[in-house]
Scaffold this motif. Sequence first.
Motif, PDB file in Angstrom:
ATOM      1  N   ARG A 112       0.825  -1.204   0.000  1.00  0.00           N
ATOM      2  CA  ARG A 112       0.000   0.000   0.000  1.00  0.00           C
ATOM      3  C   ARG A 112       0.861   1.257   0.000  1.00  0.00           C
ATOM      4  O   ARG A 112       0.528   2.250  -0.668  1.00  0.00           O
ATOM      5  CB  ARG A 112      -0.956  -0.008   1.200  1.00  0.00           C
ATOM      6  CG  ARG A 112      -1.714   1.305   1.436  1.00  0.00           C
ATOM      7  CD  ARG A 112      -2.440   1.845   0.194  1.00  0.00           C
ATOM      8  NE  ARG A 112      -3.406   0.934  -0.339  1.00  0.00           N
ATOM      9  CZ  ARG A 112      -4.673   0.859   0.083  1.00  0.00           C
ATOM     10  NH1 ARG A 112      -5.103   1.673   1.028  1.00  0.00           N
ATOM     11  NH2 ARG A 112      -5.505  -0.008  -0.477  1.00  0.00           N
ATOM     12  N   GLU A 115       1.702   1.956  -3.471  1.00  0.00           N
ATOM     13  CA  GLU A 115       0.546   2.429  -4.245  1.00  0.00           C
ATOM     14  C   GLU A 115       0.260   3.904  -4.016  1.00  0.00           C
ATOM     15  O   GLU A 115      -0.262   4.591  -4.898  1.00  0.00           O
ATOM     16  CB  GLU A 115      -0.695   1.605  -3.879  1.00  0.00           C
ATOM     17  CG  GLU A 115      -0.690   0.189  -4.408  1.00  0.00           C
ATOM     18  CD  GLU A 115      -1.938  -0.572  -3.994  1.00  0.00           C
ATOM     19  OE1 GLU A 115      -2.507  -1.276  -4.843  1.00  0.00           O
ATOM     20  OE2 GLU A 115      -2.345  -0.467  -2.822  1.00  0.00           O
ATOM     21  N   PRO A 174      -4.576  -0.904   3.985  1.00  0.00           N
ATOM     22  CA  PRO A 174      -5.270  -1.547   2.863  1.00  0.00           C
ATOM     23  C   PRO A 174      -6.551  -2.240   3.315  1.00  0.00           C
ATOM     24  O   PRO A 174      -6.756  -2.492   4.505  1.00  0.00           O
ATOM     25  CB  PRO A 174      -4.247  -2.571   2.370  1.00  0.00           C
ATOM     26  CG  PRO A 174      -3.474  -2.935   3.598  1.00  0.00           C
ATOM     27  CD  PRO A 174      -3.396  -1.667   4.420  1.00  0.00           C
ATOM     28  N   SER A 186      -9.786  -0.021  -0.158  1.00  0.00           N
ATOM     29  CA  SER A 186      -9.069  -0.265  -1.398  1.00  0.00           C
ATOM     30  C   SER A 186      -8.696   1.072  -2.035  1.00  0.00           C
ATOM     31  O   SER A 186      -9.277   2.119  -1.716  1.00  0.00           O
ATOM     32  CB  SER A 186      -9.941  -1.070  -2.359  1.00  0.00           C
ATOM     33  OG  SER A 186     -11.045  -0.274  -2.807  1.00  0.00           O
TER      34      SER A 186
END
Length: 399
Positions: A112, A115, A174, A186
Amino acid sequence: KRDLVNQKYFFSYLYIFLRFFGCAPYQRTLALEFHSSARTITETMTIMCSRQVWLGIAVATVAALSAAMPTMMSTLLRHMFTAPNQTPWERGRLRLINVGGLPAQTLNSADRALELIDGSFLHREGDVWVVSYVKSGTTWTIGILAALWKHPAADYAGSLQKVTRNFCPQPELPDLGWGDDGFGHSIRELNDWSKGAPHRCFKSHWPSKDHVVSDGKSKFIYVMRNAQDQMTSMWNQVYGMGFHYGTENMTFEGGWDGFVEDWMNGDVENGQYFDHVASWYPRKDDPDVLFVRFEDLKRDALDVILQISNFLGTEFLSPEHIQNVTELTRFEKMRQTDEQDYGLRFMRWLGVIRRTHVRKGEVGSGRLMFSTKQLAALELEYEKKLKPLGVPRSWVLLD
């Protein structure tokens, strides 16, 4: 003869069993039955206080389940609070993971973190990040935002899980598949969060780097608390959620000195306090950053509410709205909301959770927890890392 001996032992054990479960009135029946071959063993069992026996078995079963329940719930929650396939943090006493060289609680994940900086997460005009070193007043400040924006979450300000799920997500966490019973989201959920609304609220305990650097779209409210009260509050959380941090076998007093050592070394979630503050303080006067102190919230919450409102450019606030924001975010009300959460009350009753999330909220409550040696170490860290930046000593250390 052999059958008679076996039957004798059977009735002896059965006699003890019935005595244990309070079936003494049937001793004579048992004695007679031993000398009788007219009835089978099954008939004997039926004769002798079967109701008391089954009641005893039921009570024993319930007692066994009750005794096992705390362990079962701790195991379940530990599973729910752990992202899979993470690298443990090797130093210190706490159960943490390694996220790019930063210790983090196990709800986080290294995937995460990537991301959030590789373009998957989309920053948006009007985003507001409430950032702090953990246990510094984040939940309180988020409640103020909800009340200023007239969001329904203001009615349950103080409920960490509900507010995180429904109003102000923590992007570092996450989605672990637990939906509204969990904490994380998400990337798609985050990108669609509050779609069509002028603002999104995000919560973070990250140092000033990666996804919480200035991006030209977001505003950041950094909440700071003095080191001693922060550490005391954090230890209450770490001790209170033993299943999560690996402190379930520690006592409150017995684990304190070890926790202080880990805290000083930065082997707690999000690293060392002094490094965290040092990363954010140089941004204090940036137009997209507002510094809020927990001590100011306690001293004059209304003044801080107005500062936040002006920083965000909130529309004109009527006296009634201001009064409502103040009332909804009173510390006592938030503590009551946390204490009355039935799920958390059940966990506290089991002993799985040993502290409330919204606790005392006092200034100076940590003053007496520290030894002379520990106070000297705090002073040294302040002199080395924060004083050169111009951070007032009164912001960091209690007199």
